[in-house]
Design a protein around this motif. Structure first.
Motif, PDB file in Angstrom:
ATOM      1  N   THR A   1       0.717  -1.332   0.252  1.00  0.00           N
ATOM      2  CA  THR A   1       0.021  -0.177   0.328  1.00  0.00           C
ATOM      3  C   THR A   1       0.753   1.265   0.037  1.00  0.00           C
ATOM      4  O   THR A   1       0.475   2.521  -0.397  1.00  0.00           O
ATOM      5  CB  THR A   1      -1.023   0.169   1.007  1.00  0.00           C
ATOM      6  N   LYS A   2       2.151   1.163   0.665  1.00  0.00           N
ATOM      7  CA  LYS A   2       3.195   2.188   1.038  1.00  0.00           C
ATOM      8  C   LYS A   2       3.905   2.666  -0.533  1.00  0.00           C
ATOM      9  O   LYS A   2       4.050   3.256  -0.769  1.00  0.00           O
ATOM     10  CB  LYS A   2       4.122   2.335   1.930  1.00  0.00           C
ATOM     11  N   THR A   3       3.675   1.599  -0.699  1.00  0.00           N
ATOM     12  CA  THR A   3       4.425   1.321  -2.734  1.00  0.00           C
ATOM     13  C   THR A   3       3.658   2.049  -3.585  1.00  0.00           C
ATOM     14  O   THR A   3       3.788   3.198  -4.047  1.00  0.00           O
ATOM     15  CB  THR A   3       4.710   0.080  -2.895  1.00  0.00           C
ATOM     16  N   ILE A   4       2.337   2.094  -3.355  1.00  0.00           N
ATOM     17  CA  ILE A   4       1.236   2.582  -4.558  1.00  0.00           C
ATOM     18  C   ILE A   4       0.764   3.757  -4.134  1.00  0.00           C
ATOM     19  O   ILE A   4       0.856   4.800  -5.524  1.00  0.00           O
ATOM     20  CB  ILE A   4       0.199   1.507  -4.382  1.00  0.00           C
ATOM     21  N   LEU A   5       0.605   4.229  -2.771  1.00  0.00           N
ATOM     22  CA  LEU A   5       0.547   5.456  -2.224  1.00  0.00           C
ATOM     23  C   LEU A   5       1.388   6.458  -2.574  1.00  0.00           C
ATOM     24  O   LEU A   5       1.655   7.404  -3.386  1.00  0.00           O
ATOM     25  CB  LEU A   5       0.410   5.390  -0.920  1.00  0.00           C
ATOM     26  N   GLU A   6       2.849   6.068  -2.415  1.00  0.00           N
ATOM     27  CA  GLU A   6       3.804   7.155  -2.790  1.00  0.00           C
ATOM     28  C   GLU A   6       4.491   6.595  -3.872  1.00  0.00           C
ATOM     29  O   GLU A   6       4.229   8.067  -4.801  1.00  0.00           O
ATOM     30  CB  GLU A   6       5.316   6.360  -2.355  1.00  0.00           C
ATOM     31  N   SER A   7       3.784   6.170  -5.094  1.00  0.00           N
ATOM     32  CA  SER A   7       4.013   6.422  -6.337  1.00  0.00           C
ATOM     33  C   SER A   7       2.692   7.167  -6.907  1.00  0.00           C
ATOM     34  O   SER A   7       3.234   8.039  -8.018  1.00  0.00           O
ATOM     35  CB  SER A   7       3.858   5.139  -7.169  1.00  0.00           C
ATOM     36  N   LEU A   8       1.913   7.361  -6.247  1.00  0.00           N
ATOM     37  CA  LEU A   8       0.751   7.893  -7.058  1.00  0.00           C
ATOM     38  C   LEU A   8       0.555   9.264  -6.635  1.00  0.00           C
ATOM     39  O   LEU A   8       0.665  10.572  -7.523  1.00  0.00           O
ATOM     40  CB  LEU A   8      -0.557   7.813  -6.497  1.00  0.00           C
ATOM     41  N   THR A   9       1.384   9.904  -5.257  1.00  0.00           N
ATOM     42  CA  THR A   9       1.246  11.219  -4.674  1.00  0.00           C
ATOM     43  C   THR A   9       2.426  11.163  -4.436  1.00  0.00           C
ATOM     44  O   THR A   9       3.156  12.954  -3.693  1.00  0.00           O
ATOM     45  CB  THR A   9       0.769  10.929  -3.276  1.00  0.00           C
ATOM     46  N   SER A  10       3.359  10.638  -4.690  1.00  0.00           N
ATOM     47  CA  SER A  10       5.685  11.244  -4.587  1.00  0.00           C
ATOM     48  C   SER A  10       5.250  11.946  -2.724  1.00  0.00           C
ATOM     49  O   SER A  10       6.402  12.708  -2.679  1.00  0.00           O
ATOM     50  CB  SER A  10       5.545  12.059  -5.598  1.00  0.00           C
ATOM     51  N   GLU A  11       4.880  11.382  -1.883  1.00  0.00           N
ATOM     52  CA  GLU A  11       4.696  12.340  -0.560  1.00  0.00           C
ATOM     53  C   GLU A  11       5.557  10.971   0.151  1.00  0.00           C
ATOM     54  O   GLU A  11       4.513   9.328   0.097  1.00  0.00           O
ATOM     55  CB  GLU A  11       3.362  11.540  -0.205  1.00  0.00           C
ATOM     56  N   ASN A  12       6.354  10.966   0.801  1.00  0.00           N
ATOM     57  CA  ASN A  12       6.737  10.062   1.190  1.00  0.00           C
ATOM     58  C   ASN A  12       5.992  10.292   3.243  1.00  0.00           C
ATOM     59  O   ASN A  12       5.764  10.544   4.113  1.00  0.00           O
ATOM     60  CB  ASN A  12       8.253  10.693   2.684  1.00  0.00           C
ATOM     61  N   CYS A  13       5.443   8.660   2.828  1.00  0.00           N
ATOM     62  CA  CYS A  13       5.430   7.901   3.563  1.00  0.00           C
ATOM     63  C   CYS A  13       5.837   6.575   4.522  1.00  0.00           C
ATOM     64  O   CYS A  13       5.374   5.764   5.765  1.00  0.00           O
ATOM     65  CB  CYS A  13       3.930   7.167   3.132  1.00  0.00           C
ATOM     66  N   GLU A  14       6.545   7.145   5.178  1.00  0.00           N
ATOM     67  CA  GLU A  14       8.054   6.003   6.208  1.00  0.00           C
ATOM     68  C   GLU A  14       6.488   6.561   7.583  1.00  0.00           C
ATOM     69  O   GLU A  14       6.660   7.143   7.792  1.00  0.00           O
ATOM     70  CB  GLU A  14       9.099   6.971   5.794  1.00  0.00           C
ATOM     71  N   GLY A  15       6.286   5.334   7.735  1.00  0.00           N
ATOM     72  CA  GLY A  15       6.583   5.386   9.409  1.00  0.00           C
ATOM     73  C   GLY A  15       5.050   5.276   9.991  1.00  0.00           C
ATOM     74  O   GLY A  15       4.761   5.005  10.579  1.00  0.00           O
ATOM     75  N   LYS A  16       4.381   5.022   8.513  1.00  0.00           N
ATOM     76  CA  LYS A  16       2.785   5.303   8.356  1.00  0.00           C
ATOM     77  C   LYS A  16       1.800   4.076   8.742  1.00  0.00           C
ATOM     78  O   LYS A  16       2.562   2.927   8.425  1.00  0.00           O
ATOM     79  CB  LYS A  16       1.780   5.862   7.220  1.00  0.00           C
ATOM     80  N   ASP A  17       1.370   3.640   9.378  1.00  0.00           N
ATOM     81  CA  ASP A  17       0.376   1.935   9.485  1.00  0.00           C
ATOM     82  C   ASP A  17      -0.347   2.073   8.376  1.00  0.00           C
ATOM     83  O   ASP A  17      -0.857   3.350   7.553  1.00  0.00           O
ATOM     84  CB  ASP A  17      -0.201   2.324  10.585  1.00  0.00           C
ATOM     85  N   LEU A  18      -0.666   0.589   7.924  1.00  0.00           N
ATOM     86  CA  LEU A  18      -2.109   0.425   7.359  1.00  0.00           C
ATOM     87  C   LEU A  18      -2.702   1.503   7.567  1.00  0.00           C
ATOM     88  O   LEU A  18      -3.671   2.026   6.166  1.00  0.00           O
ATOM     89  CB  LEU A  18      -2.201  -1.283   7.107  1.00  0.00           C
ATOM     90  N   ASN A  19      -3.503   1.958   8.301  1.00  0.00           N
ATOM     91  CA  ASN A  19      -5.090   2.520   8.718  1.00  0.00           C
ATOM     92  C   ASN A  19      -4.585   3.605   8.069  1.00  0.00           C
ATOM     93  O   ASN A  19      -5.556   4.479   7.262  1.00  0.00           O
ATOM     94  CB  ASN A  19      -4.852   2.622   9.878  1.00  0.00           C
ATOM     95  N   TRP A  20      -3.572   4.491   8.314  1.00  0.00           N
ATOM     96  CA  TRP A  20      -3.569   6.048   7.885  1.00  0.00           C
ATOM     97  C   TRP A  20      -3.502   5.409   6.107  1.00  0.00           C
ATOM     98  O   TRP A  20      -3.662   6.221   5.715  1.00  0.00           O
ATOM     99  CB  TRP A  20      -1.953   6.262   8.544  1.00  0.00           C
ATOM    100  N   LEU A  21      -2.371   4.785   5.608  1.00  0.00           N
ATOM    101  CA  LEU A  21      -1.869   4.525   4.970  1.00  0.00           C
ATOM    102  C   LEU A  21      -2.829   3.886   3.621  1.00  0.00           C
ATOM    103  O   LEU A  21      -3.044   4.961   2.320  1.00  0.00           O
ATOM    104  CB  LEU A  21      -1.176   3.190   4.275  1.00  0.00           C
ATOM    105  N   GLN A  22      -4.439   3.414   4.136  1.00  0.00           N
ATOM    106  CA  GLN A  22      -5.402   3.042   2.826  1.00  0.00           C
ATOM    107  C   GLN A  22      -6.398   4.347   3.238  1.00  0.00           C
ATOM    108  O   GLN A  22      -7.129   4.330   2.343  1.00  0.00           O
ATOM    109  CB  GLN A  22      -6.059   2.374   3.593  1.00  0.00           C
ATOM    110  N   ASN A  23      -6.549   5.301   4.257  1.00  0.00           N
ATOM    111  CA  ASN A  23      -6.809   6.109   4.489  1.00  0.00           C
ATOM    112  C   ASN A  23      -6.767   6.905   3.754  1.00  0.00           C
ATOM    113  O   ASN A  23      -7.723   7.581   2.176  1.00  0.00           O
ATOM    114  CB  ASN A  23      -7.570   6.974   5.424  1.00  0.00           C
ATOM    115  N   LYS A  24      -5.747   7.380   3.008  1.00  0.00           N
ATOM    116  CA  LYS A  24      -4.810   8.794   2.634  1.00  0.00           C
ATOM    117  C   LYS A  24      -5.119   7.842   0.817  1.00  0.00           C
ATOM    118  O   LYS A  24      -5.158   8.711  -0.292  1.00  0.00           O
ATOM    119  CB  LYS A  24      -3.407   8.525   2.643  1.00  0.00           C
ATOM    120  N   LEU A  25      -4.377   6.580   0.511  1.00  0.00           N
ATOM    121  CA  LEU A  25      -5.170   5.995  -1.010  1.00  0.00           C
ATOM    122  C   LEU A  25      -6.503   5.976  -1.256  1.00  0.00           C
ATOM    123  O   LEU A  25      -6.315   6.517  -2.260  1.00  0.00           O
ATOM    124  CB  LEU A  25      -5.094   4.707  -0.752  1.00  0.00           C
TER     125      LEU A  25
END
Length: 392
Positions: free
Chosen positions: A241-265
Protein backbone atom coordinates in the motif's frame (compact mmCIF):
# COMPACT_ATOMS: atom_id res chain seq x y z
CA UNK A 1 30.51 -21.50 -19.16
CA UNK A 2 29.38 -25.15 -19.19
CA UNK A 3 28.53 -24.93 -15.48
CA UNK A 4 26.47 -21.78 -16.04
CA UNK A 5 24.56 -23.39 -18.91
CA UNK A 6 23.88 -26.49 -16.86
CA UNK A 7 22.80 -24.35 -13.91
CA UNK A 8 20.38 -22.44 -16.15
CA UNK A 9 18.93 -25.69 -17.47
CA UNK A 10 18.49 -27.01 -13.94
CA UNK A 11 16.52 -23.84 -13.24
CA UNK A 12 14.11 -24.85 -16.01
CA UNK A 13 13.76 -28.29 -14.40
CA UNK A 14 13.05 -26.73 -10.99
CA UNK A 15 10.18 -24.73 -12.52
CA UNK A 16 8.79 -27.82 -14.24
CA UNK A 17 8.98 -29.89 -11.06
CA UNK A 18 7.09 -27.19 -9.12
CA UNK A 19 4.37 -26.54 -11.70
CA UNK A 20 0.85 -26.99 -10.38
CA UNK A 21 -0.23 -29.15 -13.36
CA UNK A 22 2.61 -31.61 -12.80
CA UNK A 23 2.12 -31.70 -9.03
CA UNK A 24 -1.61 -32.36 -9.41
CA UNK A 25 -0.87 -35.18 -11.83
CA UNK A 26 1.83 -36.62 -9.55
CA UNK A 27 -0.54 -36.50 -6.58
CA UNK A 28 -3.22 -38.43 -8.46
CA UNK A 29 -0.74 -41.07 -9.62
CA UNK A 30 1.13 -41.48 -6.32
CA UNK A 31 4.32 -39.92 -7.70
CA UNK A 32 4.37 -36.75 -5.59
CA UNK A 33 6.96 -37.94 -3.04
CA UNK A 34 9.19 -39.26 -5.81
CA UNK A 35 9.22 -35.91 -7.63
CA UNK A 36 9.77 -34.04 -4.36
CA UNK A 37 12.81 -36.25 -3.74
CA UNK A 38 14.14 -35.50 -7.22
CA UNK A 39 13.74 -31.77 -6.59
CA UNK A 40 15.54 -31.96 -3.22
CA UNK A 41 18.46 -33.87 -4.70
CA UNK A 42 18.65 -31.50 -7.65
CA UNK A 43 18.97 -28.58 -5.25
CA UNK A 44 21.78 -30.37 -3.37
CA UNK A 45 23.58 -31.05 -6.62
CA UNK A 46 23.02 -27.57 -8.06
CA UNK A 47 24.64 -26.02 -4.97
CA UNK A 48 28.05 -27.50 -5.83
CA UNK A 49 28.16 -26.76 -9.57
CA UNK A 50 30.48 -23.79 -9.24
CA UNK A 51 32.96 -25.83 -7.19
CA UNK A 52 32.77 -28.69 -9.72
CA UNK A 53 33.47 -26.26 -12.56
CA UNK A 54 36.60 -25.01 -10.84
CA UNK A 55 37.89 -28.52 -10.13
CA UNK A 56 37.08 -30.30 -13.39
CA UNK A 57 40.28 -29.20 -15.16
CA UNK A 58 42.36 -30.93 -12.51
CA UNK A 59 40.26 -34.06 -12.12
CA UNK A 60 38.85 -36.48 -14.67
CA UNK A 61 36.38 -37.78 -12.08
CA UNK A 62 34.84 -34.34 -11.56
CA UNK A 63 34.49 -33.79 -15.30
CA UNK A 64 32.77 -37.17 -15.64
CA UNK A 65 30.46 -36.23 -12.76
CA UNK A 66 29.41 -33.10 -14.66
CA UNK A 67 28.89 -35.12 -17.86
CA UNK A 68 26.76 -37.64 -15.96
CA UNK A 69 24.76 -34.83 -14.39
CA UNK A 70 24.06 -33.31 -17.78
CA UNK A 71 22.82 -36.66 -19.11
CA UNK A 72 20.69 -37.19 -16.02
CA UNK A 73 19.13 -33.74 -16.39
CA UNK A 74 18.20 -34.51 -20.00
CA UNK A 75 16.61 -37.82 -18.99
CA UNK A 76 14.62 -36.14 -16.19
CA UNK A 77 13.42 -33.57 -18.74
CA UNK A 78 12.31 -36.34 -21.10
CA UNK A 79 10.32 -38.20 -18.46
CA UNK A 80 8.68 -34.95 -17.34
CA UNK A 81 7.61 -34.49 -20.96
CA UNK A 82 5.94 -37.90 -20.78
CA UNK A 83 4.19 -36.96 -17.54
CA UNK A 84 2.99 -33.69 -19.09
CA UNK A 85 1.55 -35.57 -22.08
CA UNK A 86 -0.29 -38.02 -19.83
CA UNK A 87 -1.62 -35.17 -17.70
CA UNK A 88 -2.98 -33.41 -20.80
CA UNK A 89 -4.63 -36.63 -21.99
CA UNK A 90 -6.28 -37.04 -18.59
CA UNK A 91 -7.50 -33.45 -18.72
CA UNK A 92 -9.01 -33.92 -22.18
CA UNK A 93 -10.74 -37.19 -21.34
CA UNK A 94 -11.98 -35.79 -18.03
CA UNK A 95 -13.44 -32.71 -19.72
CA UNK A 96 -15.33 -34.92 -22.14
CA UNK A 97 -16.42 -37.62 -19.68
CA UNK A 98 -19.90 -38.85 -20.49
CA UNK A 99 -20.02 -37.00 -23.81
CA UNK A 100 -19.63 -38.07 -27.41
CA UNK A 101 -17.04 -35.40 -28.10
CA UNK A 102 -14.98 -35.93 -31.23
CA UNK A 103 -11.91 -34.99 -29.22
CA UNK A 104 -12.43 -37.94 -26.89
CA UNK A 105 -13.04 -40.30 -29.79
CA UNK A 106 -9.61 -39.56 -31.20
CA UNK A 107 -7.83 -40.42 -27.93
CA UNK A 108 -6.76 -44.07 -27.83
CA UNK A 109 -8.46 -46.17 -25.16
CA UNK A 110 -5.07 -47.05 -23.70
CA UNK A 111 -4.53 -43.38 -22.88
CA UNK A 112 -7.78 -42.65 -21.05
CA UNK A 113 -6.21 -43.65 -17.75
CA UNK A 114 -2.60 -43.65 -16.64
CA UNK A 115 -0.88 -46.51 -14.94
CA UNK A 116 2.83 -46.86 -14.34
CA UNK A 117 3.74 -49.70 -16.68
CA UNK A 118 6.90 -51.74 -16.28
CA UNK A 119 8.91 -49.59 -18.67
CA UNK A 120 8.01 -46.29 -17.04
CA UNK A 121 8.31 -47.72 -13.55
CA UNK A 122 11.80 -48.94 -14.35
CA UNK A 123 12.75 -45.51 -15.72
CA UNK A 124 11.51 -43.76 -12.57
CA UNK A 125 13.49 -46.10 -10.33
CA UNK A 126 16.56 -45.81 -12.54
CA UNK A 127 16.50 -42.02 -12.36
CA UNK A 128 16.07 -42.15 -8.59
CA UNK A 129 19.07 -44.49 -8.31
CA UNK A 130 21.15 -42.20 -10.51
CA UNK A 131 20.22 -39.22 -8.34
CA UNK A 132 21.32 -41.11 -5.25
CA UNK A 133 24.59 -42.00 -6.95
CA UNK A 134 25.21 -38.39 -8.04
CA UNK A 135 24.72 -37.15 -4.46
CA UNK A 136 27.01 -39.88 -3.12
CA UNK A 137 29.70 -39.05 -5.68
CA UNK A 138 29.36 -35.36 -4.84
CA UNK A 139 30.34 -36.17 -1.27
CA UNK A 140 33.09 -38.60 -2.33
CA UNK A 141 34.58 -35.92 -4.59
CA UNK A 142 34.40 -33.44 -1.69
CA UNK A 143 32.47 -30.92 -3.75
CA UNK A 144 31.11 -28.10 -1.65
CA UNK A 145 28.97 -25.03 -2.03
CA UNK A 146 30.80 -22.10 -3.52
CA UNK A 147 31.13 -19.28 -1.00
CA UNK A 148 30.66 -16.53 -3.59
CA UNK A 149 27.55 -18.16 -5.00
CA UNK A 150 26.05 -18.60 -1.55
CA UNK A 151 26.67 -14.95 -0.72
CA UNK A 152 25.03 -13.89 -3.96
CA UNK A 153 21.93 -15.85 -3.01
CA UNK A 154 21.60 -14.34 0.42
CA UNK A 155 21.86 -10.75 -0.70
CA UNK A 156 18.74 -8.83 -1.65
CA UNK A 157 17.40 -9.77 -5.07
CA UNK A 158 16.38 -7.00 -7.45
CA UNK A 159 12.67 -7.11 -8.21
CA UNK A 160 11.26 -6.17 -11.63
CA UNK A 161 9.91 -2.67 -12.11
CA UNK A 162 7.41 -1.25 -14.61
CA UNK A 163 10.22 -0.30 -17.01
CA UNK A 164 10.48 -2.39 -20.18
CA UNK A 165 12.42 -2.13 -23.43
CA UNK A 166 9.80 -3.06 -26.01
CA UNK A 167 12.37 -3.88 -28.68
CA UNK A 168 13.70 -6.68 -26.45
CA UNK A 169 10.34 -8.45 -26.13
CA UNK A 170 9.38 -11.17 -28.60
CA UNK A 171 6.18 -13.09 -29.27
CA UNK A 172 3.71 -11.42 -26.90
CA UNK A 173 1.79 -9.12 -29.25
CA UNK A 174 -1.46 -11.14 -29.18
CA UNK A 175 -1.27 -11.55 -25.42
CA UNK A 176 -0.86 -7.81 -24.97
CA UNK A 177 -3.88 -7.06 -27.15
CA UNK A 178 -5.96 -9.57 -25.19
CA UNK A 179 -5.14 -7.89 -21.85
CA UNK A 180 -5.73 -4.44 -23.35
CA UNK A 181 -9.21 -5.58 -24.41
CA UNK A 182 -9.94 -6.46 -20.78
CA UNK A 183 -8.71 -3.04 -19.63
CA UNK A 184 -9.96 -0.56 -22.22
CA UNK A 185 -12.57 -2.58 -24.15
CA UNK A 186 -16.24 -1.71 -24.10
CA UNK A 187 -17.21 -4.55 -21.74
CA UNK A 188 -14.95 -3.37 -18.93
CA UNK A 189 -15.52 0.36 -19.18
CA UNK A 190 -18.66 0.24 -17.03
CA UNK A 191 -17.33 -2.16 -14.39
CA UNK A 192 -16.66 -0.55 -11.02
CA UNK A 193 -13.39 -2.41 -10.53
CA UNK A 194 -11.97 -5.13 -12.78
CA UNK A 195 -9.30 -7.51 -11.45
CA UNK A 196 -7.45 -9.35 -14.23
CA UNK A 197 -5.09 -12.15 -13.12
CA UNK A 198 -2.33 -13.26 -15.49
CA UNK A 199 -1.29 -16.78 -14.54
CA UNK A 200 1.59 -18.95 -15.73
CA UNK A 201 4.64 -20.87 -14.64
CA UNK A 202 7.81 -19.12 -13.47
CA UNK A 203 9.86 -17.49 -16.20
CA UNK A 204 7.06 -17.61 -18.78
CA UNK A 205 6.82 -13.81 -19.12
CA UNK A 206 3.92 -12.70 -16.91
CA UNK A 207 5.78 -9.64 -15.61
CA UNK A 208 6.97 -8.73 -19.10
CA UNK A 209 3.40 -8.87 -20.39
CA UNK A 210 2.23 -6.65 -17.52
CA UNK A 211 5.05 -4.19 -18.32
CA UNK A 212 4.02 -4.03 -21.99
CA UNK A 213 0.41 -3.33 -21.04
CA UNK A 214 1.33 -0.83 -18.32
CA UNK A 215 3.37 1.25 -20.81
CA UNK A 216 1.00 1.02 -23.77
CA UNK A 217 -0.29 4.29 -25.23
CA UNK A 218 -3.93 3.18 -24.95
CA UNK A 219 -3.47 2.69 -21.22
CA UNK A 220 -1.74 6.04 -20.85
CA UNK A 221 -4.71 7.87 -22.34
CA UNK A 222 -7.49 5.76 -20.78
CA UNK A 223 -6.52 5.91 -17.08
CA UNK A 224 -6.18 9.00 -14.89
CA UNK A 225 -3.41 7.46 -12.80
CA UNK A 226 -1.49 4.22 -12.48
CA UNK A 227 0.90 2.50 -10.08
CA UNK A 228 3.09 -0.59 -9.94
CA UNK A 229 4.00 -2.72 -6.91
CA UNK A 230 5.92 -6.00 -6.64
CA UNK A 231 4.29 -8.15 -3.95
CA UNK A 232 6.41 -11.38 -3.96
CA UNK A 233 6.11 -14.34 -1.58
CA UNK A 234 6.54 -12.13 1.50
CA UNK A 235 3.06 -10.60 1.49
CA UNK A 236 3.19 -7.27 3.31
CA UNK A 237 0.04 -5.16 2.91
CA UNK A 238 1.71 -2.14 4.56
CA UNK A 239 4.66 -2.21 2.14
CA UNK A 240 2.48 -2.74 -0.93
CA UNK A 241 0.00 0.00 0.00
CA UNK A 242 2.86 2.37 0.83
CA UNK A 243 4.53 1.67 -2.53
CA UNK A 244 1.33 2.41 -4.45
CA UNK A 245 0.52 5.55 -2.48
CA UNK A 246 4.01 6.99 -2.82
CA UNK A 247 3.94 6.23 -6.54
CA UNK A 248 0.69 8.13 -6.99
CA UNK A 249 1.43 11.10 -4.72
CA UNK A 250 5.25 11.31 -4.42
CA UNK A 251 4.57 11.73 -0.70
CA UNK A 252 6.94 10.23 1.87
CA UNK A 253 4.86 7.74 3.87
CA UNK A 254 7.64 6.25 5.99
CA UNK A 255 6.51 5.08 9.42
CA UNK A 256 2.77 5.28 8.69
CA UNK A 257 0.52 2.36 9.69
CA UNK A 258 -1.88 0.50 7.41
CA UNK A 259 -4.93 2.44 8.61
CA UNK A 260 -3.35 5.81 7.71
CA UNK A 261 -2.02 4.49 4.40
CA UNK A 262 -5.34 3.02 3.30
CA UNK A 263 -7.33 6.12 4.19
CA UNK A 264 -4.85 8.30 2.31
CA UNK A 265 -4.92 5.97 -0.70
CA UNK A 266 -8.72 5.95 -0.62
CA UNK A 267 -8.76 9.77 -0.73
CA UNK A 268 -6.41 9.88 -3.71
CA UNK A 269 -8.27 7.24 -5.72
CA UNK A 270 -11.79 8.55 -5.09
CA UNK A 271 -13.49 9.32 -8.38
CA UNK A 272 -10.35 8.59 -10.41
CA UNK A 273 -9.97 5.89 -13.05
CA UNK A 274 -6.79 4.04 -12.19
CA UNK A 275 -4.67 1.04 -13.14
CA UNK A 276 -2.64 -0.80 -10.52
CA UNK A 277 -0.32 -3.73 -11.26
CA UNK A 278 0.37 -6.17 -8.42
CA UNK A 279 3.29 -8.21 -9.69
CA UNK A 280 4.08 -11.70 -8.37
CA UNK A 281 1.24 -12.22 -5.89
CA UNK A 282 1.41 -15.51 -3.96
CA UNK A 283 -0.89 -15.05 -0.96
CA UNK A 284 -4.25 -16.74 -1.61
CA UNK A 285 -5.80 -15.80 1.74
CA UNK A 286 -9.11 -14.19 0.81
CA UNK A 287 -9.29 -12.19 4.05
CA UNK A 288 -5.88 -10.61 3.38
CA UNK A 289 -6.91 -9.83 -0.20
CA UNK A 290 -10.14 -8.18 0.97
CA UNK A 291 -8.20 -5.86 3.26
CA UNK A 292 -5.62 -4.97 0.60
CA UNK A 293 -8.32 -4.33 -2.00
CA UNK A 294 -10.60 -2.12 0.15
CA UNK A 295 -9.23 1.35 -0.83
CA UNK A 296 -9.45 0.51 -4.53
CA UNK A 297 -13.24 0.30 -4.37
CA UNK A 298 -13.34 4.13 -4.30
CA UNK A 299 -12.13 4.53 -7.88
CA UNK A 300 -14.26 5.53 -10.85
CA UNK A 301 -15.86 2.99 -13.15
CA UNK A 302 -13.36 1.42 -15.50
CA UNK A 303 -10.64 1.16 -12.84
CA UNK A 304 -8.59 -2.04 -12.93
CA UNK A 305 -6.02 -4.14 -11.11
CA UNK A 306 -3.75 -6.49 -13.03
CA UNK A 307 -2.25 -9.34 -11.01
CA UNK A 308 0.57 -11.65 -12.08
CA UNK A 309 0.79 -14.98 -10.27
CA UNK A 310 1.84 -18.61 -10.55
CA UNK A 311 -0.87 -19.64 -8.12
CA UNK A 312 -4.28 -20.83 -9.35
CA UNK A 313 -5.70 -20.18 -5.88
CA UNK A 314 -4.70 -16.52 -6.11
CA UNK A 315 -6.35 -16.06 -9.49
CA UNK A 316 -9.62 -17.73 -8.41
CA UNK A 317 -9.91 -15.63 -5.23
CA UNK A 318 -8.98 -12.26 -6.75
CA UNK A 319 -10.19 -12.21 -10.36
CA UNK A 320 -13.43 -10.61 -11.51
CA UNK A 321 -13.25 -11.93 -15.08
CA UNK A 322 -14.69 -15.39 -15.93
CA UNK A 323 -11.22 -16.97 -16.07
CA UNK A 324 -7.67 -15.82 -15.44
CA UNK A 325 -5.56 -15.10 -18.50
CA UNK A 326 -3.30 -18.14 -18.85
CA UNK A 327 0.03 -17.25 -20.43
CA UNK A 328 1.41 -20.03 -22.60
CA UNK A 329 4.92 -21.06 -23.61
CA UNK A 330 6.59 -19.38 -26.57
CA UNK A 331 7.42 -21.25 -29.77
CA UNK A 332 10.97 -22.48 -30.36
CA UNK A 333 11.33 -19.92 -33.18
CA UNK A 334 10.53 -17.05 -30.82
CA UNK A 335 12.86 -18.47 -28.14
CA UNK A 336 15.57 -18.71 -30.79
CA UNK A 337 15.16 -14.98 -31.47
CA UNK A 338 15.44 -14.25 -27.73
CA UNK A 339 18.56 -16.41 -27.50
CA UNK A 340 20.13 -14.67 -30.50
CA UNK A 341 19.29 -11.24 -29.09
CA UNK A 342 20.97 -11.88 -25.76
CA UNK A 343 23.85 -14.01 -27.04
CA UNK A 344 24.72 -12.15 -30.24
CA UNK A 345 22.85 -8.84 -30.15
CA UNK A 346 20.93 -9.82 -33.31
CA UNK A 347 17.38 -10.95 -34.11
CA UNK A 348 18.45 -14.26 -35.63
CA UNK A 349 21.41 -16.45 -36.52
CA UNK A 350 21.63 -15.41 -40.19
CA UNK A 351 25.06 -13.84 -39.63
CA UNK A 352 26.22 -16.78 -37.49
CA UNK A 353 24.96 -19.85 -39.32
CA UNK A 354 27.67 -22.00 -37.74
CA UNK A 355 25.99 -21.42 -34.38
CA UNK A 356 22.38 -21.98 -35.44
CA UNK A 357 22.29 -25.74 -34.80
CA UNK A 358 23.61 -25.38 -31.26
CA UNK A 359 21.16 -22.50 -30.73
CA UNK A 360 18.24 -24.69 -31.81
CA UNK A 361 19.41 -27.45 -29.49
CA UNK A 362 19.56 -24.99 -26.58
CA UNK A 363 16.07 -23.55 -27.13
CA UNK A 364 14.67 -27.06 -27.42
CA UNK A 365 15.59 -27.43 -23.75
CA UNK A 366 14.02 -24.10 -22.78
CA UNK A 367 10.51 -25.56 -23.07
CA UNK A 368 9.08 -22.26 -24.31
CA UNK A 369 10.43 -20.25 -21.37
CA UNK A 370 11.64 -16.77 -22.44
CA UNK A 371 13.53 -16.40 -19.15
CA UNK A 372 15.48 -19.60 -19.80
CA UNK A 373 16.33 -18.41 -23.32
CA UNK A 374 17.43 -15.04 -21.95
CA UNK A 375 19.59 -16.53 -19.20
CA UNK A 376 21.25 -18.99 -21.56
CA UNK A 377 21.76 -16.22 -24.11
CA UNK A 378 23.47 -14.10 -21.47
CA UNK A 379 25.77 -16.99 -20.56
CA UNK A 380 26.71 -17.44 -24.23
CA UNK A 381 27.06 -13.73 -24.98
CA UNK A 382 29.88 -13.08 -27.45
CA UNK A 383 30.87 -16.76 -27.49
CA UNK A 384 31.23 -16.92 -31.25
CA UNK A 385 32.54 -20.48 -31.54
CA UNK A 386 30.30 -23.53 -31.18
CA UNK A 387 31.04 -25.75 -28.20
CA UNK A 388 32.47 -29.14 -28.93
CA UNK A 389 30.48 -32.23 -28.02
CA UNK A 390 27.02 -32.12 -26.52
CA UNK A 391 25.30 -28.96 -25.45
CA UNK A 392 25.46 -28.41 -21.69
Amino acid sequence: MAEALLSAFLGVLFDRLSSRELLNFARREGLEKKLEKWSRMLHRIEAVLADAEEKQDNGVAVKKWLDDLRDLAYDVDDILDEFATKALQQKLTGANQGSTSKVRNFIPACCTGFTINNRLGSQIEEITDRFNEMVKQKDDLKLCENVDRRSRRTRETLTPTSVVTKANVYGREKDKEAILEFLVGEKCRDAQLSVIPIIGMGGIGKTTLAQLVYNDEKVQSFFDMKAWACVSEDFDAVRVTKTILESLTSENCEGKDLNWLQNKLKENLKGKKFLVVLDDLWNENYHDWSILRAPFEEGASGSAIVITTRNVGVSSKTGTIPAAYSLKELSNDVCLSILAHHALGTKDFSAHLNLKDIGEEIVGRCKGSPLAAKVLGGVLRNKMEPMSGKMY
